[in-house]
Design a protein around this motif. Structure first.
Motif, PDB file in Angstrom:
ATOM      1  N   ILE A  33      74.088  40.030  89.311  1.00  0.00           N
ATOM      2  CA  ILE A  33      73.968  38.588  89.100  1.00  0.00           C
ATOM      3  C   ILE A  33      75.212  37.858  89.590  1.00  0.00           C
ATOM      4  O   ILE A  33      75.133  36.773  90.173  1.00  0.00           O
ATOM      5  CB  ILE A  33      73.711  38.300  87.602  1.00  0.00           C
ATOM      6  N   THR A  34      76.370  38.466  89.378  1.00  0.00           N
ATOM      7  CA  THR A  34      77.623  37.873  89.853  1.00  0.00           C
ATOM      8  C   THR A  34      77.652  37.833  91.377  1.00  0.00           C
ATOM      9  O   THR A  34      77.966  36.806  91.982  1.00  0.00           O
ATOM     10  CB  THR A  34      78.828  38.668  89.325  1.00  0.00           C
ATOM     11  N   ARG A  35      77.298  38.951  91.998  1.00  0.00           N
ATOM     12  CA  ARG A  35      77.292  39.032  93.464  1.00  0.00           C
ATOM     13  C   ARG A  35      76.313  38.034  94.070  1.00  0.00           C
ATOM     14  O   ARG A  35      76.606  37.383  95.075  1.00  0.00           O
ATOM     15  CB  ARG A  35      76.918  40.444  93.900  1.00  0.00           C
ATOM     16  N   ASP A  36      75.131  37.905  93.474  1.00  0.00           N
ATOM     17  CA  ASP A  36      74.046  37.111  94.064  1.00  0.00           C
ATOM     18  C   ASP A  36      74.009  35.668  93.565  1.00  0.00           C
ATOM     19  O   ASP A  36      72.991  34.993  93.710  1.00  0.00           O
ATOM     20  CB  ASP A  36      72.697  37.773  93.761  1.00  0.00           C
ATOM     21  N   TYR A  37      75.098  35.187  92.993  1.00  0.00           N
ATOM     22  CA  TYR A  37      75.098  33.866  92.353  1.00  0.00           C
ATOM     23  C   TYR A  37      74.559  32.765  93.276  1.00  0.00           C
ATOM     24  O   TYR A  37      73.652  32.024  92.903  1.00  0.00           O
ATOM     25  CB  TYR A  37      76.516  33.506  91.894  1.00  0.00           C
ATOM     26  N   LYS A  38      75.095  32.678  94.476  1.00  0.00           N
ATOM     27  CA  LYS A  38      74.689  31.598  95.395  1.00  0.00           C
ATOM     28  C   LYS A  38      73.228  31.735  95.778  1.00  0.00           C
ATOM     29  O   LYS A  38      72.468  30.752  95.759  1.00  0.00           O
ATOM     30  CB  LYS A  38      75.578  31.609  96.633  1.00  0.00           C
ATOM     31  N   GLU A  39      72.809  32.935  96.141  1.00  0.00           N
ATOM     32  CA  GLU A  39      71.426  33.187  96.549  1.00  0.00           C
ATOM     33  C   GLU A  39      70.452  32.862  95.425  1.00  0.00           C
ATOM     34  O   GLU A  39      69.401  32.254  95.661  1.00  0.00           O
ATOM     35  CB  GLU A  39      71.295  34.661  96.951  1.00  0.00           C
ATOM     36  N   ASP A  40      70.788  33.246  94.205  1.00  0.00           N
ATOM     37  CA  ASP A  40      69.914  32.988  93.063  1.00  0.00           C
ATOM     38  C   ASP A  40      69.815  31.499  92.741  1.00  0.00           C
ATOM     39  O   ASP A  40      68.743  31.005  92.368  1.00  0.00           O
ATOM     40  CB  ASP A  40      70.414  33.753  91.825  1.00  0.00           C
ATOM     41  N   MET A  41      70.917  30.787  92.896  1.00  0.00           N
ATOM     42  CA  MET A  41      70.891  29.347  92.634  1.00  0.00           C
ATOM     43  C   MET A  41      69.939  28.636  93.588  1.00  0.00           C
ATOM     44  O   MET A  41      69.220  27.713  93.201  1.00  0.00           O
ATOM     45  CB  MET A  41      72.303  28.774  92.755  1.00  0.00           C
ATOM     46  N   ILE A  42      69.908  29.073  94.830  1.00  0.00           N
ATOM     47  CA  ILE A  42      69.003  28.488  95.816  1.00  0.00           C
ATOM     48  C   ILE A  42      67.550  28.719  95.411  1.00  0.00           C
ATOM     49  O   ILE A  42      66.680  27.873  95.631  1.00  0.00           O
ATOM     50  CB  ILE A  42      69.274  29.089  97.213  1.00  0.00           C
ATOM     51  N   LEU A  43      67.289  29.866  94.785  1.00  0.00           N
ATOM     52  CA  LEU A  43      65.939  30.217  94.339  1.00  0.00           C
ATOM     53  C   LEU A  43      65.591  29.617  92.971  1.00  0.00           C
ATOM     54  O   LEU A  43      64.516  29.868  92.438  1.00  0.00           O
ATOM     55  CB  LEU A  43      65.791  31.740  94.279  1.00  0.00           C
ATOM     56  N   GLY A  44      66.503  28.842  92.402  1.00  0.00           N
ATOM     57  CA  GLY A  44      66.253  28.226  91.104  1.00  0.00           C
ATOM     58  C   GLY A  44      66.480  29.168  89.936  1.00  0.00           C
ATOM     59  O   GLY A  44      65.918  28.972  88.856  1.00  0.00           O
ATOM     60  N   ARG A  45      67.307  30.186  90.147  1.00  0.00           N
ATOM     61  CA  ARG A  45      67.581  31.158  89.095  1.00  0.00           C
ATOM     62  C   ARG A  45      69.047  31.060  88.670  1.00  0.00           C
ATOM     63  O   ARG A  45      69.944  31.517  89.369  1.00  0.00           O
ATOM     64  CB  ARG A  45      67.281  32.578  89.591  1.00  0.00           C
ATOM     65  N   ARG A  46      69.269  30.429  87.522  1.00  0.00           N
ATOM     66  CA  ARG A  46      70.624  30.294  86.995  1.00  0.00           C
ATOM     67  C   ARG A  46      70.767  31.297  85.844  1.00  0.00           C
ATOM     68  O   ARG A  46      70.473  30.990  84.696  1.00  0.00           O
ATOM     69  CB  ARG A  46      70.888  28.876  86.517  1.00  0.00           C
TER      70      ARG A  46
END
Length: 251
Positions: free
Chosen positions: A129-142
């Protein structure tokens, strides 16, 4: 383990591919139906026919497999956790589930190995989750809970990599992840851990990633970070050596 990996990958791909939400829900419904049938040995799907033989051969429990599906189902909706216990529950599903199923394949169903699998899974997921923070935010996953952003006075929609609080925030997340790795390792003796080569190899790779993320928190906002093939091989080799030495450890 290959079949379990394929099961997890297929489930995860439902949530992460570019299909419409309606189609994703239809695919997940079919996936859930096939799992239910496989658990009683009646699936006619090509993959699930193979997987149900694995379920039967290793007497895999239904609970970990359904946990994986529940985690995927959660990712079909916008993700925003308010408290850490919500993130922890999610991590137990998407990472603890595969961990528990793996332990059963390895032949361990006792409480100590369950504690090891669940806590190691949480460690892996928090690092992901830490590594993928930016990618997840784009997908609407906070995934990081609101209470943590408030603690460090950060607006998740407007974070500048030069903000000193971002570094403190990431270190807080990674320190928390590390605490779960320690809980996992304290649950078993060194000799017991020496029999879990695969799990320890995965842990070793993620420890290296953990170190890289902690040293370069600003890069998380620039995009997904990754380890080189050499770093991965070195980590796996180190884990293999430790497991070999742990066979003779006096716990």
């Amino acid at each position: 383990m290959e079949s379990l990996y394929r099961f997890c990958w297929a489930a995860d791909d439902i949530a992460d591919n570019s299909d419409s939400l309606t189609l994703k829900r239809k695919k997940l419904a079919v996936f859930k139906k096939n799992l239910a049938l496989a658990l009683i040995g009646q699936s006619r799907d090509n993959f699930f026919q193979i997987f149900q033989s694995i379920i039967r051969q290793f007497s895999l429990s239904a609970e970990p497999l359904w946990h994986i599906v529940q985690g995927v189902e959660r990712d079909l909706k916008p993700v925003r956790f308010k408290k850490f216990y919500e993130l922890h529950r999610y991590a137990l599903q998407v990472a603890g589930g595969p961990g528990l199923a793996s332990m059963e394949i390895f032949g361990f169903k006792d409480k100590a190995h369950r504690v090891y699998a669940e806590n190691l899974g949480v460690f892996l997921q928090l690092v992901n989750i830490t590594r993928d923070y930016k990618e997840d935010m784009i997908l609407g996953r906070r995934y990081f809970p609101d209470e943590d952003f408030k603690r460090f006075h950060l607006n998740p929609m407007q974070i500048d990599e030069k903000n000193s609080q971002w570094k403190a925030f990431i270190h807080f997340q990674l320190d928390r992840a590390w605490s779960y790795l320690q809980k996992a390792r304290k649950s078993l003796t060194r000799r017991e851990q020496s029999r879990l080569h695969t799990a320890e190899a995965i842990a070793s790779v993620y420890i290296k990633l953990h170190q890289k993320l902690k040293a370069n928190p600003h890069q998380i906002l620039e995009g997904r970070m990754a380890l080189s093939r050499f770093d991965k091989l070195l980590s796996v080799a180190g884990a293999s050596a430790r497991c070999f030495l742990w066979k003779w450890a006096k716990d």
